[in-house]
Design a protein around this motif. Structure first.
Motif, PDB file in Angstrom:
ATOM      1  N   ASP A 107      23.281  -4.813   3.991  1.00 14.41           N
ATOM      2  CA  ASP A 107      22.502  -5.092   5.220  1.00 14.41           C
ATOM      3  C   ASP A 107      21.336  -4.049   5.141  1.00 14.41           C
ATOM      4  N   PHE A 108      20.240  -4.660   5.599  1.00 11.37           N
ATOM      5  CA  PHE A 108      19.155  -3.534   5.553  1.00 11.37           C
ATOM      6  C   PHE A 108      18.432  -3.337   6.828  1.00 11.37           C
ATOM      7  N   ALA A 109      17.919  -2.226   7.194  1.00  5.49           N
ATOM      8  CA  ALA A 109      17.585  -1.930   8.596  1.00  5.49           C
ATOM      9  C   ALA A 109      16.155  -2.566   9.169  1.00  5.49           C
ATOM     10  N   LEU A 110      16.008  -3.237  10.338  1.00  7.16           N
ATOM     11  CA  LEU A 110      14.870  -3.646  10.729  1.00  7.16           C
ATOM     12  C   LEU A 110      14.452  -2.787  11.944  1.00  7.16           C
TER      13      LEU A 110
ATOM     14  N   GLY B 219       1.030  -1.145   0.018  1.00  8.30           N
ATOM     15  CA  GLY B 219       0.155   0.128   0.025  1.00  8.30           C
ATOM     16  C   GLY B 219       0.910   1.265  -0.132  1.00  8.30           C
ATOM     17  N   PRO B 220       0.166   2.397   0.323  1.00  8.96           N
ATOM     18  CA  PRO B 220       1.014   3.607   0.122  1.00  8.96           C
ATOM     19  C   PRO B 220       1.472   4.091   1.381  1.00  8.96           C
ATOM     20  N   THR B 221       2.789   4.824   1.160  1.00 11.37           N
ATOM     21  CA  THR B 221       3.041   5.663   2.373  1.00 11.37           C
ATOM     22  C   THR B 221       2.414   7.182   2.376  1.00 11.37           C
ATOM     23  N   VAL B 222       1.697   7.344   3.374  1.00  6.55           N
ATOM     24  CA  VAL B 222       0.741   8.460   3.246  1.00  6.55           C
ATOM     25  C   VAL B 222       1.223   9.793   3.601  1.00  6.55           C
TER      26      VAL B 222
ATOM     27  N   ILE C  52      -0.905   0.368   5.101  1.00  4.14           N
ATOM     28  CA  ILE C  52      -0.827   1.677   5.181  1.00  4.14           C
ATOM     29  C   ILE C  52       0.529   2.060   5.944  1.00  4.14           C
ATOM     30  N   THR C  53       1.548   2.492   5.378  1.00  2.00           N
ATOM     31  CA  THR C  53       2.802   2.756   5.808  1.00  2.00           C
ATOM     32  C   THR C  53       2.902   4.477   6.268  1.00  2.00           C
TER      33      THR C  53
ATOM     34  N   PRO D 254      10.624   1.475  12.787  1.00  2.00           N
ATOM     35  CA  PRO D 254      10.590   0.247  12.278  1.00  2.00           C
ATOM     36  C   PRO D 254      11.012   0.469  10.837  1.00  2.00           C
ATOM     37  N   GLY D 255      11.958  -0.500  10.250  1.00  2.39           N
ATOM     38  CA  GLY D 255      12.295  -0.400   9.103  1.00  2.39           C
ATOM     39  C   GLY D 255      11.261  -0.732   8.017  1.00  2.39           C
ATOM     40  N   TRP D 256      11.302  -0.166   6.874  1.00  2.00           N
ATOM     41  CA  TRP D 256      10.199  -0.152   5.744  1.00  2.00           C
ATOM     42  C   TRP D 256       9.786  -1.778   5.538  1.00  2.00           C
ATOM     43  N   HIS D 257      10.901  -2.507   5.235  1.00  2.95           N
ATOM     44  CA  HIS D 257      10.526  -4.011   4.909  1.00  2.95           C
ATOM     45  C   HIS D 257       9.880  -4.777   5.935  1.00  2.95           C
ATOM     46  N   ILE D 258      10.351  -4.762   7.145  1.00  2.00           N
ATOM     47  CA  ILE D 258       9.664  -5.188   8.291  1.00  2.00           C
ATOM     48  C   ILE D 258       8.271  -5.141   8.562  1.00  2.00           C
TER      49      ILE D 258
END
Length: 476
Positions: A179-182, A30-33, A68-69, A201-205
């Motif tokens: 390496d990516f952020a959690l 979904g979107p980052t609002v 929804i981010t 929080p990181g985006w992916h988690i």
């Protein structure tokens, strides 16, 4: 058999469920609002709305989630510029996003879970990854160690040892730039408390925390735009499969193609950035929806005024065919059909059209070809109904299958509407009722003029024909 293109396998494959299970779990990013949704967002969400509709049409029960981010650096930065609370900003744009989706008939999403409402699930996944040795903590955050997950990059088909970091700023505290952020530590408001200090929080988690809560560690379909394959979807796979130890996380990966404006990539810097709200100030929402569905969901789509004008013409053609069908059916229902001869050519033609239509839809939701079949069929409908309406029905032989063909053709267009969701019937029903009322006013006015001119014979003929249609007029 429905075949879906699976990005993971780079090929189409039939959708299969064990034990004839008809339940499908569908997740779309979904979107980052932090701003209004643009026409590229609309392209993706219209496509998956159609996909859900078709899956349900052929008998599946689909539970569709779109996250929804509502916490992200973009939201925080925009809140600073506008001098309002970041939560208030996120709520504002989330509501506007949902309003935009409703206008373009993207209304099949069952649940819009917010990232900030699922922090406990985020914390739980991070801890499991640390415990299993896939993640580590530094003074700046908690990071997923990509070298520990041997299949990292398998969706984008990229080899880990050949990857460059996708981050602009290199964090020297990380073991590897890849390496990516959690969890991102920060004491800047807004922040959330955790055992790894204040942070976000990181985006992916966010996505895996949400999908595991509602679907479990494995589910059917994950969708999004092509731009999300790397690093976002690759990171999701690494997280969830490392946590659960189960593969695959998702059976079918589906991605929509890019949207360009007049052949150029859409960008604010180029001045060709168009929000859905801006577009709908000048265009019918259903014209935009039909424009999107006129291109295959996986193909790049080129937005232009010319393409919208063509979609507008096609929308009018579809509506006209439905009006003609309704008017002709109503006409024939009011008369006695005589001299019936069995004749099945038109019904056979309709059956062929339906077969061709669903063959295209079963071929990875090929909406442009399916639409072309329907548009071509509207010519048959309009010609056929014109042939009936232009003649005195009492003076020609009427096949009993005339009515059967017309009703089945209308039913087919109702099926088309269920899948494409273009509001073809709602508007036409209103227009048809409005036109009927206006037509009766004109007829009444004409009869009144005839009677004033003492032309009672023609006035009475009009009245008698209306009476045959169960429209009763009494003269004063």
């Amino acid at each position: 058999m429905l075949n879906i293109y699976n990005t993971m396998k780079r090929d189409k494959e039939p959708i299969k469920k064990e034990n004839n299970d008809k339940n499908i779990n569908l997740f779309v990013c979904g979107p980052t609002v932090y701003d209004d949704a643009h026409i590229g967002h609309g392209r993706t969400y219209i496509a998956f709305d159609m996909i859900k509709s078709y899956l349900e049409f052929i008998g599946y029960s689909v539970f569709y989630i779109e996250n929804i981010t509502d916490i992200d650096n973009k939201i925080v930065n925009r809140a600073k510029k506008t001098n309002i609370n970041s939560e208030e900003l996120a709520n504002y744009y989330e509501n506007r996003f949902k309003e935009d989706m409703e206008k373009i008939n993207v209304n099949s999403v069952n649940h819009y879970p917010r990232a900030t409402y699922h922090l406990n699930e985020v914390y739980n996944q991070i801890q499991i990854l640390i415990d299993k040795g896939y993640a580590y903590e530094t003074e700046t955050g908690v990071y997923f160690e990509t070298s520990k997950f041997k299949d990292f990059g398998k969706l984008s088909n990229r080899k880990l040892d050949k990857l460059n970091s996708h981050r602009i700023a290199i964090d020297p505290t990380k073991k590897d730039p890849k390496d990516f952020a959690l969890w991102k530590k920060t004491s800047e408001i807004p922040y959330y408390e955790s055992k790894w200090n204040k942070g976000r929080p990181g985006w992916h988690i966010e996505d895996t925390a949400i999908t595991e809560k509602y679907f479990g560690p494995q589910y059917d379909i994950h969708g999004g735009g092509l731009d999300l394959i790397f690093p976002h979807h690759d990171a999701e796979i690494a997280q969830m499969e490392a946590i659960s130890g189960k593969k695959p996380m998702v059976k079918y990966w589906m991605h929509t193609g890019f949207l360009n404006v007049d052949g150029v990539k859409m960008s604010k810097s180029l001045g060709n950035f168009i929000t859905i709200r801006e577009l709908l100030k000048n265009w019918d929402p259903m014209v935009y929806r039909l424009f999107v569905l006129s291109t295959h969901y996986r193909s790049p789509i080129d937005f232009s005024s010319k393409s919208l004008e063509q979609a507008s013409k096609n929308l009018k053609r579809l509506k006209k065919a439905i009006v003609n069908l309704k008017k002709t059916i109503l006409y024939l229902e009011k008369i006695d059909l005589k001299d019936i001869n069995l004749y099945s050519e038109k019904l056979n033609q309709l059956n062929s059209v339906k077969t061709d239509f669903f063959t295209q839809m079963d071929d990875d939701f090929n909406t442009p070809r399916a639409l072309a079949i329907v548009l071509s069929f509207t010519k048959v409908i309009n010609s056929y109904t014109k042939n009936i309406n232009d003649k005195n029905v009492d003076d020609r032989k009427i096949d009993i299958r005339d009515m059967e063909f017309l009703k089945k053709a209308l039913d087919f267009l109702k099926d088309f509407e269920y899948i494409f969701k273009l509001d073809l019937f709602e508007e036409n029903e209103k227009n048809f009722e409005d036109n009927s009322a206006q037509l009766l006013e004109i007829i009444s006015y004409t009869r009144e003029k005839l009677r004033k001119e003492n032309n009672y014979k023609l006035s009475d003929d009009i009245r008698n024909k209306l009476n045959k249609l169960n429209i009763n007029i009494e003269d004063k």
